[in-house]
Motif scaffolding. Structure first.
Motif, PDB file in Angstrom:
ATOM      1  N   LEU A 105       0.949  -1.696  -0.119  1.00  0.00           N
ATOM      2  CA  LEU A 105      -0.261  -0.373  -0.261  1.00  0.00           C
ATOM      3  C   LEU A 105       0.442   1.288   0.170  1.00  0.00           C
ATOM      4  O   LEU A 105       0.277   1.925  -0.949  1.00  0.00           O
ATOM      5  CB  LEU A 105      -0.708  -0.123   1.247  1.00  0.00           C
ATOM      6  N   LEU A 106       1.879   1.240   1.418  1.00  0.00           N
ATOM      7  CA  LEU A 106       2.788   2.427   0.457  1.00  0.00           C
ATOM      8  C   LEU A 106       3.690   2.682  -0.845  1.00  0.00           C
ATOM      9  O   LEU A 106       3.333   3.729  -1.415  1.00  0.00           O
ATOM     10  CB  LEU A 106       4.251   2.157   1.422  1.00  0.00           C
ATOM     11  N   LYS A 107       3.930   1.896  -1.595  1.00  0.00           N
ATOM     12  CA  LYS A 107       4.143   1.887  -2.379  1.00  0.00           C
ATOM     13  C   LYS A 107       2.881   2.104  -3.633  1.00  0.00           C
ATOM     14  O   LYS A 107       3.660   2.564  -4.231  1.00  0.00           O
ATOM     15  CB  LYS A 107       4.877   0.516  -3.381  1.00  0.00           C
ATOM     16  N   ILE A 112       1.169   6.764  -6.995  1.00  0.00           N
ATOM     17  CA  ILE A 112      -0.442   7.932  -6.898  1.00  0.00           C
ATOM     18  C   ILE A 112       0.124   9.333  -6.877  1.00  0.00           C
ATOM     19  O   ILE A 112       0.293   9.857  -7.833  1.00  0.00           O
ATOM     20  CB  ILE A 112      -1.063   7.216  -6.424  1.00  0.00           C
ATOM     21  N   GLU A 113       1.117   9.085  -6.061  1.00  0.00           N
ATOM     22  CA  GLU A 113       1.749  10.404  -5.646  1.00  0.00           C
ATOM     23  C   GLU A 113       2.360  11.253  -6.887  1.00  0.00           C
ATOM     24  O   GLU A 113       2.868  11.871  -7.505  1.00  0.00           O
ATOM     25  CB  GLU A 113       2.791  10.738  -4.458  1.00  0.00           C
ATOM     26  N   ARG A 114       3.459   9.998  -7.493  1.00  0.00           N
ATOM     27  CA  ARG A 114       4.094   9.993  -8.638  1.00  0.00           C
ATOM     28  C   ARG A 114       3.250  11.197  -9.881  1.00  0.00           C
ATOM     29  O   ARG A 114       3.239  11.612 -10.770  1.00  0.00           O
ATOM     30  CB  ARG A 114       5.385   8.911  -9.283  1.00  0.00           C
ATOM     31  N   GLU A 138      13.559   0.561 -10.524  1.00  0.00           N
ATOM     32  CA  GLU A 138      12.878   0.800  -9.862  1.00  0.00           C
ATOM     33  C   GLU A 138      11.644   0.396 -10.869  1.00  0.00           C
ATOM     34  O   GLU A 138      10.360  -0.490 -10.220  1.00  0.00           O
ATOM     35  CB  GLU A 138      11.895   1.901  -9.697  1.00  0.00           C
ATOM     36  N   VAL A 139      11.806   0.347 -12.659  1.00  0.00           N
ATOM     37  CA  VAL A 139      10.697   0.178 -13.151  1.00  0.00           C
ATOM     38  C   VAL A 139      10.514  -1.044 -13.234  1.00  0.00           C
ATOM     39  O   VAL A 139       9.572  -1.746 -13.312  1.00  0.00           O
ATOM     40  CB  VAL A 139      10.604   0.520 -14.749  1.00  0.00           C
ATOM     41  N   ASN A 140      11.345  -1.716 -13.090  1.00  0.00           N
ATOM     42  CA  ASN A 140      11.959  -3.080 -12.901  1.00  0.00           C
ATOM     43  C   ASN A 140      11.510  -4.401 -12.039  1.00  0.00           C
ATOM     44  O   ASN A 140      10.691  -5.356 -11.987  1.00  0.00           O
ATOM     45  CB  ASN A 140      13.511  -3.191 -13.264  1.00  0.00           C
ATOM     46  N   THR A 144       8.567  -6.679 -11.685  1.00  0.00           N
ATOM     47  CA  THR A 144       8.574  -7.740 -11.175  1.00  0.00           C
ATOM     48  C   THR A 144       7.583  -8.249 -10.360  1.00  0.00           C
ATOM     49  O   THR A 144       6.970  -8.984 -10.197  1.00  0.00           O
ATOM     50  CB  THR A 144      10.212  -8.055 -10.299  1.00  0.00           C
ATOM     51  N   LEU A 145       7.056  -6.779  -9.040  1.00  0.00           N
ATOM     52  CA  LEU A 145       5.753  -6.871  -8.670  1.00  0.00           C
ATOM     53  C   LEU A 145       5.134  -7.125  -8.906  1.00  0.00           C
ATOM     54  O   LEU A 145       4.032  -7.822  -8.286  1.00  0.00           O
ATOM     55  CB  LEU A 145       6.404  -5.968  -7.376  1.00  0.00           C
ATOM     56  N   MET A 146       4.371  -6.896  -9.826  1.00  0.00           N
ATOM     57  CA  MET A 146       3.118  -6.597 -10.390  1.00  0.00           C
ATOM     58  C   MET A 146       2.692  -8.453 -11.191  1.00  0.00           C
ATOM     59  O   MET A 146       2.168  -8.815 -11.078  1.00  0.00           O
ATOM     60  CB  MET A 146       2.827  -5.412 -11.839  1.00  0.00           C
ATOM     61  N   LEU A 147       4.332  -9.101 -11.780  1.00  0.00           N
ATOM     62  CA  LEU A 147       5.130 -10.062 -12.362  1.00  0.00           C
ATOM     63  C   LEU A 147       4.065 -11.089 -10.944  1.00  0.00           C
ATOM     64  O   LEU A 147       2.933 -12.014 -11.547  1.00  0.00           O
ATOM     65  CB  LEU A 147       5.798 -10.839 -13.196  1.00  0.00           C
ATOM     66  N   THR A 148       4.346 -10.871  -9.620  1.00  0.00           N
ATOM     67  CA  THR A 148       4.766 -11.777  -8.587  1.00  0.00           C
ATOM     68  C   THR A 148       2.783 -11.400  -8.548  1.00  0.00           C
ATOM     69  O   THR A 148       2.685 -12.631  -7.946  1.00  0.00           O
ATOM     70  CB  THR A 148       4.989 -11.355  -8.042  1.00  0.00           C
TER      71      THR A 148
END
Length: 177
Positions: A105-107, A112-114, A138-140, A144-148
């Motif tokens: 949630l923090l990420k 969203i801030e960006r 950061e993008v990578n 990776t997080l999205m794929l997981t």
């Protein structure tokens, strides 16, 4: 010799004496429960200030009518489904591991801030810029997080489902088609 006592006459208190005795009992109870009574009065004052007491009085006073309206409202299929869904969601909230969810949630908040900081432009990202951005750590990491996450969403969870009603049977039938 003295005569045997055949009748026992109970000492009867007058109405005034009964009232005095009851008043003394009430005074003792008030003194013994002073803090609880004061806190209860505070609570009642807050409820009165917020308009809750008149609402409760109205609900209790019109209890049959209110209950009738409630029953009629819940008799509608969409409201019954809404209540069922609400109960299911409340049950699911208990299964969420907040410790694991907090960093995600923090990420998401940072993302969203960006996006909010980014000015809305008509600039389009080309294929080469997209490939170049894959080198950005950061993008990578985000990909990776999205794929997981997508792998987790794709896992079979039928064995964990609690809602085993008709809806699950319908989904299984659609899946088999």
């Amino acid at each position: 010799m003295a005569n045997a006592i055949n009748k026992i006459k109970k000492l009867e208190l007058s109405e005034e004496e009964k009232r005095k005795k009851e008043l003394m009992e009430m005074q003792e109870a008030l003194v013994d429960n002073k803090s609880a009574i004061l806190e209860s009065l505070k609570l009642m004052r807050h409820m009165e200030d917020k308009g809750i007491l008149p609402l409760l009085n109205g609900l209790v006073g019109q209890g049959d009518k209110v209950l009738n309206v409630f029953v009629k409202a819940t008799d509608k299929e969409e409201n019954t489904n809404a209540l069922r869904n609400l109960l299911l969601m409340v049950g699911m909230l208990g299964t969420i591991n907040v410790k694991e969810l907090e960093p995600i949630l923090l990420k998401m908040n940072r993302g969203i801030e960006r996006v909010a900081e980014q000015k809305d432009t008509d600039k389009k990202t080309g294929l080469f810029e997209l490939l170049k951005s894959l080198r950005d750590p950061e993008v990578n990491r985000a990909i990776t997080l999205m794929l997981t996450f997508l792998k987790g969403v794709g896992e079979e969870t039928g064995h964990k489902e609690k809602n085993t009603g008709q809806e699950s049977d319908e989904r299984a039938e659609i899946k088999n088609r």
